[in-house]
Design an enzyme around this catalytic site. Structure first.
Site, short mmCIF file in Angstrom:
data_model
loop_
_atom_site.label_atom_id
_atom_site.label_comp_id
_atom_site.label_asym_id
_atom_site.label_seq_id
_atom_site.Cartn_x
_atom_site.Cartn_y
_atom_site.Cartn_z
N LYS A 102 35.15 40.73 36.81
CA LYS A 102 34.16 39.92 36.08
C LYS A 102 34.65 38.51 35.71
CE LYS A 102 33.81 43.25 33.01
NZ LYS A 102 33.43 44.17 31.93
N ASP A 134 34.01 50.57 27.95
CA ASP A 134 32.69 50.44 27.30
C ASP A 134 31.75 51.59 27.67
OD1 ASP A 134 32.53 49.48 29.88
OD2 ASP A 134 31.30 47.73 29.40
MG MG Z 1 29.64 44.97 26.88
#
Ligand code: MG
Ligand code: ADP
Length: 465
Positions: free
Chosen positions: A165, A200
């Protein structure tokens, strides 16, 4: 004119190459299930890492006390404190703060990034009010949500496998990220212990389960994409440890790295991948997630500008700037319902410096957004079906009894804010499940459930239990 015909030819080609008929999606779902099995069978057995989270019990609602969470995922990180009530008391009080990560820190050194995070955490702790209560003599405890692929070595330690990312930081890969954070907290003089290191997806699964017992999987659709689910511990051949008492183990799939010959990949995707920070990796993520959708659209429009002079005789310089068209802007154009598509006009002007676009051109731009968003949403639905198949929850019970309810906790700005993407995903999943099975599968938005989830896991792994 010839130019317009050329633009339409590029559009038609895009549409064909991005096509995701249900038959293809079923192949993608089946490939996902097959890769899941391979990833569980052996280390390195698949593009899907199927990481063992060391979470073998999900929150029950009995957790009590004051706990902290730190969520480092994409462009922001959040710090959170929650006072847990226990025995059905749930979250008594919670506070959070969001801090954006300066772009230079995303490509800087490991210690700079962790120092910045620890400093924000220390500041957050210093601002704590009387209403949050830490018993005398107790150390503060933190759940660390770290949304990058980590090889866990225990519930509270793990080494970074790779950055994704847009992060490219030297010297963190192979290091224990909890040790890095702990050292940075010490440098700040902050007395806090990390008792849970989670992804997450795991945090979202834990947070989702806390409020709804039928949550068995979690999916993230934000800057990146990933999924986690509850697996039977005996169904993990590569796990050589003791079988957990619960018989369960939560698996972090790291599905962003999924790839399959069935994926509809275009020249635009190939070029994006080659020019990315992580070529050859995260191929599924590059088709689906918020970091990339706008960038794919930009690449298509650039081609139309170069080969069909869509925006006039010269190519607008901004259109050549990578990542200039962000997914929220793509989404705003895609949702434009005004008769003259004035949002599209404004975005083209403000972001790409293209003024005075005709309605015809604006419609074409919306069409490109639609093709790219639909492909991503439909592939995400296929991925979810693959997980449901692995859990044997994709079919109505054969004996005609009521089907058990299955809830997927969902988090991420892409799903939350990109309505057309979300609608397309849900419609596609329902269509693939069929009308018998579809009603028992629920996708539940758990905005920032991962923060609470991490705090809950910090509580259930407290040193004081
Ligand atoms: Mg997040
Ligand atoms: P992260 O994934 O970084 O933890 P979020 O879950 O908040 O953070 O997701 C942020 C991402 O969601 C952004 O990078 C963007 O791609 C996407 N996003 C945010 N708002 C919108 C929007 N209005 N439309 C489409 N995508 C959006």
């Amino acid at each position: 004119s010839g130019r317009w015909a050329r633009a339409m030819a590029i559009l038609k080609d895009l549409e064909e190459k991005c096509a995701t008929p249900i038959g293809k999606l079923r192949q993608v779902a089946d490939a996902m299930t097959v890769e899941m099995l391979a990833g569980l069978a052996s280390e390195g057995g698949s593009k899907l890492k199927m990481l063992i989270s060391y979470v073998d019990n999900l929150p029950t609602g009995d957790e009590t006390g004051l706990f902290y969470a730190l969520d480092l995922g994409g462009t922001n990180f959040r710090v959170l404190r929650v006072q847990l009530g226990g025995k059905g008391g749930y979250v008594v009080r919670q506070e959070f703060e969001e801090v954006s990560i300066p772009p230079n820190l995303m490509v800087g050194s490991s210690s700079e990034l962790f120092d910045f995070i620890a400093a924000a955490l220390a500041k957050f702790v210093a601002s704590e009010g009387e209403e949050f209560h830490l018993p005398v003599g107790r150390q503060r405890e933190l759940g660390f949500t770290f949304s990058f692929p980590v090889k866990q070595t225990s519930i509270s330690s793990g080494t970074l496998i790779k950055w994704t990312k847009g992060f490219a930081i030297n010297g963190t890969v192979g290091e224990d990220v909890v040790a890095e954070l702990t050292k940075a907290m010490e440098r700040q003089g902050l007395d806090m212990r990390v008792t849970a290191l989670v992804n997450d997806t795991i945090g979202t699964l834990a947070g989702g389960r806390y409020y709804d017992n039928d949550v068995v999987a979690a999916v993230i659709l934000g800057t990146g994409t990933n999924a986690a689910y509850v697996e039977h511990a005996q169904a993990i051949p590569k796990w050589h440890g003791l079988l957990p008492k619960s018989g369960k183990m939560v698996i972090n799939m790291e599905w962003g790295n999924f790839r399959s010959s069935h994926l509809p990949i275009t020249e635009y995707d190939q070029a994006l991948d080659v020019e990315s920070l992580n070529p050859g990796e995260q191929i599924f993520e590059k088709l689906i997630s918020g970091m990339y959708l706008g960038e794919i659209v930009r690449r298509v429009l650039l081609r139309m500008a170069e080969e069909a002079a869509l925006f006039g005789d010269s190519v607008p310089p901004n259109l050549e700037v990578q990542f200039i068209l962000r997914t929220p802007d793509m989404s705003a154009m895609h949702h434009d319902t005004s008769s003259d598509l004035r949002v599209v006009g404004t975005k083209l002007k403000d972001i790409l410096g293209i003024s005075n676009t005709s309605l015809k051109t604006r419609k074409l731009v919306v069409k490109v957004c639609d093709i790219i968003a639909s492909r991503g949403a439909r592939l995400a639905a296929a991925g979810i079906l693959g997980v449901l198949k692995k859990q044997d929850r994709d079919n109505a019970a054969r004996d005609g009894s009521d089907m058990q309810r299955t809830v997927i906790a969902m988090d991420g700005g892409l799903y939350e804010h990109y309505t057309r993407f979300r609608n397309c995903l849900e419609t596609t999943l329902r269509e693939m499940l069929g009308e018998e099975a579809a009603p028992s599968i629920v996708i539940k938005l758990a905005s920032d459930g991962s923060g609470i989830g991490a705090a809950l896991l910090a509580a259930s792994h407290s040193q004081y239990l």
